[in-house]
Design an enzyme around this catalytic site. Structure first.
Site, PDB file in Angstrom:
ATOM      1  N   ARG A 169      16.219 -13.622  -8.867  1.00 62.17           N
ATOM      2  CA  ARG A 169      17.143 -13.100  -9.851  1.00 62.17           C
ATOM      3  C   ARG A 169      17.284 -11.594  -9.610  1.00 62.17           C
ATOM      4  O   ARG A 169      16.382 -10.958  -9.066  1.00 62.17           O
ATOM      5  CB  ARG A 169      16.626 -13.344 -11.267  1.00 62.17           C
ATOM      6  CG  ARG A 169      16.437 -14.822 -11.630  1.00 62.17           C
ATOM      7  CD  ARG A 169      15.901 -14.944 -13.059  1.00 62.17           C
ATOM      8  NE  ARG A 169      15.748 -16.343 -13.468  1.00 62.17           N
ATOM      9  CZ  ARG A 169      14.621 -17.040 -13.341  1.00 62.17           C
ATOM     10  NH1 ARG A 169      13.539 -16.452 -12.809  1.00 62.17           N
ATOM     11  NH2 ARG A 169      14.546 -18.304 -13.725  1.00 62.17           N
ATOM     12  N   LYS A 204      11.081 -15.387 -15.705  1.00 63.97           N
ATOM     13  CA  LYS A 204      11.281 -15.657 -17.127  1.00 63.97           C
ATOM     14  C   LYS A 204       9.995 -16.185 -17.752  1.00 63.97           C
ATOM     15  O   LYS A 204       9.229 -16.901 -17.121  1.00 63.97           O
ATOM     16  CB  LYS A 204      12.412 -16.677 -17.312  1.00 63.97           C
ATOM     17  CG  LYS A 204      13.795 -16.114 -17.016  1.00 63.97           C
ATOM     18  CD  LYS A 204      14.869 -17.137 -17.339  1.00 63.97           C
ATOM     19  CE  LYS A 204      16.266 -16.551 -17.123  1.00 63.97           C
ATOM     20  NZ  LYS A 204      17.324 -17.540 -17.435  1.00 63.97           N
ATOM     21  N   HIS A 274      23.742 -13.411  -8.602  1.00 60.71           N
ATOM     22  CA  HIS A 274      23.247 -14.736  -8.980  1.00 60.71           C
ATOM     23  C   HIS A 274      23.848 -15.831  -8.104  1.00 60.71           C
ATOM     24  O   HIS A 274      23.262 -16.900  -7.946  1.00 60.71           O
ATOM     25  CB  HIS A 274      23.549 -15.012 -10.454  1.00 60.71           C
ATOM     26  CG  HIS A 274      22.463 -15.773 -11.149  1.00 60.71           C
ATOM     27  ND1 HIS A 274      21.190 -15.278 -11.330  1.00 60.71           N
ATOM     28  CD2 HIS A 274      22.444 -17.018 -11.684  1.00 60.71           C
ATOM     29  CE1 HIS A 274      20.444 -16.163 -11.955  1.00 60.71           C
ATOM     30  NE2 HIS A 274      21.176 -17.234 -12.177  1.00 60.71           N
ATOM     31  N   ARG A 277      21.507 -16.500  -5.393  1.00 51.85           N
ATOM     32  CA  ARG A 277      20.405 -17.369  -5.840  1.00 51.85           C
ATOM     33  C   ARG A 277      20.840 -18.830  -5.821  1.00 51.85           C
ATOM     34  O   ARG A 277      20.103 -19.702  -5.357  1.00 51.85           O
ATOM     35  CB  ARG A 277      19.983 -16.956  -7.252  1.00 51.85           C
ATOM     36  CG  ARG A 277      18.903 -17.828  -7.911  1.00 51.85           C
ATOM     37  CD  ARG A 277      18.497 -17.197  -9.238  1.00 51.85           C
ATOM     38  NE  ARG A 277      17.753 -18.091 -10.103  1.00 51.85           N
ATOM     39  CZ  ARG A 277      16.448 -18.293 -10.052  1.00 51.85           C
ATOM     40  NH1 ARG A 277      15.725 -17.676  -9.129  1.00 51.85           N
ATOM     41  NH2 ARG A 277      15.844 -19.105 -10.912  1.00 51.85           N
ATOM     42  N   HIS A 300      11.738 -22.283 -12.071  1.00 49.18           N
ATOM     43  CA  HIS A 300      12.220 -23.059 -13.203  1.00 49.18           C
ATOM     44  C   HIS A 300      11.053 -23.715 -13.925  1.00 49.18           C
ATOM     45  O   HIS A 300      10.207 -24.351 -13.300  1.00 49.18           O
ATOM     46  CB  HIS A 300      13.192 -24.152 -12.744  1.00 49.18           C
ATOM     47  CG  HIS A 300      14.535 -23.628 -12.363  1.00 49.18           C
ATOM     48  ND1 HIS A 300      15.401 -24.328 -11.546  1.00 49.18           N
ATOM     49  CD2 HIS A 300      15.184 -22.479 -12.699  1.00 49.18           C
ATOM     50  CE1 HIS A 300      16.510 -23.624 -11.390  1.00 49.18           C
ATOM     51  NE2 HIS A 300      16.397 -22.504 -12.069  1.00 49.18           N
ATOM     52  N   TYR A 309      21.372 -28.846  -8.741  1.00 45.79           N
ATOM     53  CA  TYR A 309      21.700 -28.624  -7.332  1.00 45.79           C
ATOM     54  C   TYR A 309      21.692 -29.922  -6.518  1.00 45.79           C
ATOM     55  O   TYR A 309      21.948 -29.902  -5.317  1.00 45.79           O
ATOM     56  CB  TYR A 309      20.711 -27.634  -6.716  1.00 45.79           C
ATOM     57  CG  TYR A 309      20.748 -26.278  -7.370  1.00 45.79           C
ATOM     58  CD1 TYR A 309      21.786 -25.392  -7.116  1.00 45.79           C
ATOM     59  CD2 TYR A 309      19.760 -25.888  -8.248  1.00 45.79           C
ATOM     60  CE1 TYR A 309      21.833 -24.146  -7.730  1.00 45.79           C
ATOM     61  CE2 TYR A 309      19.788 -24.638  -8.868  1.00 45.79           C
ATOM     62  CZ  TYR A 309      20.836 -23.781  -8.606  1.00 45.79           C
ATOM     63  OH  TYR A 309      20.869 -22.551  -9.219  1.00 45.79           O
TER      64      TYR A 309
END
Length: 333
Positions: A169, A204, A274, A277, A300, A309
């Site tokens: 990110r 995150k 992004h 990414r 994730h 994806y």
């Protein structure tokens, strides 16, 4: 073309009047209701169906027609909502009658739009570059770094190479220090392990992860480090990617530099960090088919986030089945 307001069924006109006077809806919203009710009236006319005798089957068929005409799920949902509101209003107006029009309650026993839902909105894949486009972008950055041999071009090549190589990110990228700080007063959010060829970042939820860096990207990063080290050490921050003044690079600068680079590379789309990414994730998954590995590299928390994806075609799935399934192998013997 939808009927004008004066051409709508009298009860539809009365309903719109109530929406205007009692609910004081805006002119824009009323226009949308008018168009949606006009569409309902046209469908009924095409099927020679009395608007007050419409069934649930009619509504489902007409919603299907809207879908077949290319209407988006959002537009269909809005139309169904308008239709549902009108039929609800009809069933609640027992005390009112329009001259020359049969009382709706005499014909309408239930709202025909009940239980009819619009098609689910497909969760579209994030925009990603093709493999050729991604390579074209990275090669453009590397070529400019070689030809210009200046501070910004060499830095930009390292940034683009790292974004595509490791799927970071933008916030993670800009949080990287050139080396891991051992000072308790300054704990590195991220850092490069130059010997191992991997980057550790803070993602995150405050979760750290380490992602490998490809050899070409490491070469770009090493060249950038040499130029970075030419800055006055007393004025530079610990950040890996810096401006010419020695300050940690801002997100807007990276976004603007990447957008400009994409234009020079001749890419027919707006490219943002992004997107790099998404391109990383899509291309690695296409090659490896290892969803768990891609999940770990992207950071994730749930594999459901990574599954966007997995847009694999049937032919690829069939090939994977023939190659891996024991019964498929047995059948070929």
């Amino acid at each position: 073309m939808n009927p004008r307001l004066t051409e709508l069924h009298p009860l539809m006109q009365e309903y719109l009047h109530d929406l205007h006077v009692l609910r004081q809806l805006s002119a824009h919203t009323l226009k949308a209701y008018q168009m949606d009710l006009g569409a309902l009236q046209l469908f009924a006319a095409e099927d020679t169906t009395d608007l007050l005798c419409v069934s649930n089957a009619h509504i489902r068929r007409w919603a299907g027609r809207m879908h077949a005409k290319g209407k988006s799920p959002r537009s269909i949902a809005r139309g169904l909502s308008a239709w549902r509101g009108w039929y609800d209003w009809l069933t609640e107006r027992d005390a009112r009658r329009s001259p020359g029009v049969a009382n709706a309650a005499d014909k309408l026993f239930a709202n025909p739009v009940d239980d009819v839902k619009a098609p689910k909105r497909l969760k579209s894949l994030p925009k990603a570059l093709s493999v050729e486009q991604a390579l074209s972008l990275v090669n453009q950055a590397v070529r400019e770094a070689q030809e210009r041999d200046d501070f910004e071009s060499i830095r930009d090549a390292a940034i683009i190479d790292l974004l595509y190589s490791s799927g970071l990110r933008l916030s993670e990228l800009l949080g990287i220090d050139v080396m891991q700080s051992k000072d308790r007063q300054h704990e590195s959010a991220g850092w490069l392990d130059w010997d191992a060829g991997e980057v550790t970042v803070l993602g995150k939820g405050g979760k750290r992860r380490s992602v490998p860096i490809g050899a070409p990207a490491m070469a770009s990063l090493s060249k950038w480090r040499e130029h970075r080290d030419t800055l006055d050490r007393q004025m530079i921050s610990a950040g890996l990617f810096l401006s010419a003044t020695g300050a940690r690079l801002s997100p807007r600068t990276v976004q603007a530099r990447l957008r400009s680079l994409a234009i020079r590379a001749g890419l027919p789309t707006h490219v943002h960090p992004h997107m790099m990414r998404h391109s990383f994730a899509s291309h690695v998954l296409q090659s490896s088919q290892d969803l768990r590995a891609v999940q770990e590299m992207l950071g994730h928390a749930s594999i459901a986030s990574t599954q966007i994806y997995t847009s694999l075609d049937f032919q690829h799935l069939a090939q994977a089945y023939d190659k891996a399934h024991p019964r498929a192998k047995a059948g070929k013997g």
